[in-house]
Design a protein around this motif. Structure first.
Motif, PDB file in Angstrom:
ATOM      1  N   ALA A 181       0.808  -1.214   0.000  1.00 44.84           N
ATOM      2  CA  ALA A 181       0.000   0.000   0.000  1.00 44.84           C
ATOM      3  C   ALA A 181       0.847   1.273   0.000  1.00 44.84           C
ATOM      4  O   ALA A 181       0.380   2.328  -0.420  1.00 44.84           O
ATOM      5  CB  ALA A 181      -0.932   0.008   1.205  1.00 44.84           C
ATOM      6  N   PHE A 182       2.087   1.179   0.445  1.00 39.56           N
ATOM      7  CA  PHE A 182       2.936   2.358   0.493  1.00 39.56           C
ATOM      8  C   PHE A 182       3.816   2.509  -0.750  1.00 39.56           C
ATOM      9  O   PHE A 182       3.725   3.502  -1.458  1.00 39.56           O
ATOM     10  CB  PHE A 182       3.799   2.360   1.761  1.00 39.56           C
TER      11      PHE A 182
ATOM     12  N   ILE B 276      -3.841   1.502   9.006  1.00 40.63           N
ATOM     13  CA  ILE B 276      -3.348   2.842   8.689  1.00 40.63           C
ATOM     14  C   ILE B 276      -4.439   3.892   8.841  1.00 40.63           C
ATOM     15  O   ILE B 276      -4.187   5.074   8.679  1.00 40.63           O
ATOM     16  CB  ILE B 276      -2.714   2.917   7.276  1.00 40.63           C
ATOM     17  N   GLY B 277      -5.657   3.465   9.138  1.00 46.82           N
ATOM     18  CA  GLY B 277      -6.752   4.384   9.399  1.00 46.82           C
ATOM     19  C   GLY B 277      -7.737   4.498   8.252  1.00 46.82           C
ATOM     20  O   GLY B 277      -7.352   4.471   7.084  1.00 46.82           O
ATOM     21  N   GLU B 278      -8.990   4.603   8.615  1.00 45.91           N
ATOM     22  CA  GLU B 278     -10.051   4.722   7.614  1.00 45.91           C
ATOM     23  C   GLU B 278     -10.015   6.046   6.872  1.00 45.91           C
ATOM     24  O   GLU B 278     -10.645   6.189   5.837  1.00 45.91           O
ATOM     25  CB  GLU B 278     -11.412   4.496   8.270  1.00 45.91           C
ATOM     26  N   VAL B 279      -9.276   7.008   7.398  1.00 45.91           N
ATOM     27  CA  VAL B 279      -9.100   8.278   6.698  1.00 45.91           C
ATOM     28  C   VAL B 279      -8.390   8.038   5.363  1.00 45.91           C
ATOM     29  O   VAL B 279      -8.635   8.736   4.384  1.00 45.91           O
ATOM     30  CB  VAL B 279      -8.263   9.258   7.560  1.00 45.91           C
ATOM     31  N   TYR B 280      -7.540   7.021   5.321  1.00 46.67           N
ATOM     32  CA  TYR B 280      -6.712   6.753   4.150  1.00 46.67           C
ATOM     33  C   TYR B 280      -7.298   5.700   3.211  1.00 46.67           C
ATOM     34  O   TYR B 280      -7.223   5.846   2.000  1.00 46.67           O
ATOM     35  CB  TYR B 280      -5.307   6.341   4.583  1.00 46.67           C
ATOM     36  N   VAL B 281      -7.811   4.604   3.776  1.00 46.21           N
ATOM     37  CA  VAL B 281      -8.344   3.512   2.951  1.00 46.21           C
ATOM     38  C   VAL B 281      -9.605   2.946   3.600  1.00 46.21           C
ATOM     39  O   VAL B 281      -9.774   3.028   4.821  1.00 46.21           O
ATOM     40  CB  VAL B 281      -7.324   2.367   2.753  1.00 46.21           C
ATOM     41  N   ASP B 282     -10.483   2.361   2.764  1.00 50.49           N
ATOM     42  CA  ASP B 282     -11.673   1.695   3.292  1.00 50.49           C
ATOM     43  C   ASP B 282     -11.241   0.612   4.275  1.00 50.49           C
ATOM     44  O   ASP B 282     -10.253  -0.069   4.057  1.00 50.49           O
ATOM     45  CB  ASP B 282     -12.467   1.040   2.162  1.00 50.49           C
ATOM     46  N   ASP B 283     -11.969   0.466   5.332  1.00 47.56           N
ATOM     47  CA  ASP B 283     -11.701  -0.517   6.392  1.00 47.56           C
ATOM     48  C   ASP B 283     -10.457  -0.186   7.213  1.00 47.56           C
ATOM     49  O   ASP B 283     -10.200  -0.825   8.224  1.00 47.56           O
ATOM     50  CB  ASP B 283     -11.577  -1.944   5.850  1.00 47.56           C
ATOM     51  N   GLY B 284      -9.646   0.764   6.772  1.00 41.70           N
ATOM     52  CA  GLY B 284      -8.490   1.199   7.547  1.00 41.70           C
ATOM     53  C   GLY B 284      -7.288   0.293   7.540  1.00 41.70           C
ATOM     54  O   GLY B 284      -6.269   0.616   8.135  1.00 41.70           O
TER      55      GLY B 284
ATOM     56  N   ALA C 125       4.813   5.032  12.727  1.00 42.37           N
ATOM     57  CA  ALA C 125       4.492   6.379  12.236  1.00 42.37           C
ATOM     58  C   ALA C 125       3.188   6.368  11.441  1.00 42.37           C
ATOM     59  O   ALA C 125       2.870   5.397  10.762  1.00 42.37           O
ATOM     60  CB  ALA C 125       5.630   6.899  11.347  1.00 42.37           C
ATOM     61  N   SER C 126       2.469   7.448  11.522  1.00 43.79           N
ATOM     62  CA  SER C 126       1.257   7.602  10.710  1.00 43.79           C
ATOM     63  C   SER C 126       1.680   7.727   9.246  1.00 43.79           C
ATOM     64  O   SER C 126       2.858   8.028   8.956  1.00 43.79           O
ATOM     65  CB  SER C 126       0.507   8.863  11.131  1.00 43.79           C
TER      66      SER C 126
ATOM     67  N   PRO D 270       6.637  15.258  -4.734  1.00 45.48           N
ATOM     68  CA  PRO D 270       6.062  14.876  -3.437  1.00 45.48           C
ATOM     69  C   PRO D 270       5.849  13.366  -3.362  1.00 45.48           C
ATOM     70  O   PRO D 270       5.567  12.723  -4.373  1.00 45.48           O
ATOM     71  CB  PRO D 270       4.722  15.604  -3.394  1.00 45.48           C
ATOM     72  N   VAL D 271       5.977  12.811  -2.179  1.00 48.82           N
ATOM     73  CA  VAL D 271       5.778  11.378  -1.974  1.00 48.82           C
ATOM     74  C   VAL D 271       4.289  11.077  -2.122  1.00 48.82           C
ATOM     75  O   VAL D 271       3.455  11.677  -1.451  1.00 48.82           O
ATOM     76  CB  VAL D 271       6.264  10.948  -0.572  1.00 48.82           C
ATOM     77  N   LYS D 272       3.981  10.160  -3.040  1.00 46.94           N
ATOM     78  CA  LYS D 272       2.596   9.720  -3.223  1.00 46.94           C
ATOM     79  C   LYS D 272       2.582   8.213  -3.034  1.00 46.94           C
ATOM     80  O   LYS D 272       3.272   7.489  -3.739  1.00 46.94           O
ATOM     81  CB  LYS D 272       2.102  10.103  -4.613  1.00 46.94           C
ATOM     82  N   PHE D 273       1.795   7.756  -2.079  1.00 51.53           N
ATOM     83  CA  PHE D 273       1.747   6.336  -1.764  1.00 51.53           C
ATOM     84  C   PHE D 273       0.911   5.575  -2.783  1.00 51.53           C
ATOM     85  O   PHE D 273       0.047   6.130  -3.455  1.00 51.53           O
ATOM     86  CB  PHE D 273       1.181   6.113  -0.361  1.00 51.53           C
ATOM     87  N   TRP D 274       1.184   4.275  -2.872  1.00 48.52           N
ATOM     88  CA  TRP D 274       0.466   3.405  -3.802  1.00 48.52           C
ATOM     89  C   TRP D 274      -1.038   3.450  -3.541  1.00 48.52           C
ATOM     90  O   TRP D 274      -1.832   3.525  -4.469  1.00 48.52           O
ATOM     91  CB  TRP D 274       0.999   1.980  -3.683  1.00 48.52           C
ATOM     92  N   PHE D 275      -1.452   3.438  -2.269  1.00 46.74           N
ATOM     93  CA  PHE D 275      -2.888   3.435  -1.985  1.00 46.74           C
ATOM     94  C   PHE D 275      -3.550   4.713  -2.487  1.00 46.74           C
ATOM     95  O   PHE D 275      -4.709   4.697  -2.893  1.00 46.74           O
ATOM     96  CB  PHE D 275      -3.204   3.167  -0.506  1.00 46.74           C
TER      97      PHE D 275
END
Length: 124
Positions: free
Chosen positions: A20-21, A36-44, A59-60, A97-102
């Motif tokens: 995901a990263f 990693i939190g529902e703010v970022y992906v469904d189900d968190g 780390a977040s 800028p760093v953009k994660f896979w998710f």
């Protein structure tokens, strides 16, 4: 986080079989499930390779993004090998800028959803 084999495979498939990263291919076994939190992906929860799991620690995602953004500067300051590679043009730092896979997966899904909704509405 403990998941059944089936749920782990569903999670892995949800992200295209990638971390995901960083987006690297995940093996069938030997990767981590992280909240990693529902703010970022469904189900968190997300699949994470061992390298990102080790680098990220607890780390977040935003703190991890900041840590990654500092890597080139840190390598330039502390690594003679990196500075040599820079001098010979073997590597070149970018200010991307760093953009994660998710984040890329979510963007692609929303684009494909909006394209398919356009196709449906134009067919009507």
């Amino acid at each position: 986080m403990k998941l059944t084999k089936r749920k782990r495979e569903v999670l892995r498939t949800k992200f295209g079989g990638c971390c995901a990263f960083c987006g690297s291919d995940l093996p069938a076994r030997g990767w981590h499930v992280e909240d990693i939190g529902e703010v970022y992906v469904d189900d968190g929860i997300a699949p994470v390779c061992t390298e990102c799991h080790s680098s990220r620690g607890n780390a977040s995602p935003e703190a991890f993004r900041s840590m990654l953004a500092e890597q080139v500067e840190r390598a330039e300051r502390h690594s003679i090998n990196f500075r040599t590679a820079l001098r010979f043009g073997l590597v070149s730092p970018t200010l991307t800028p760093v953009k994660f896979w998710f984040e890329r997966c979510i963007a692609e899904r929303s684009e494909s959803t909006s394209v398919s909704s356009l196709n449906i509405s134009s067919a009507a």
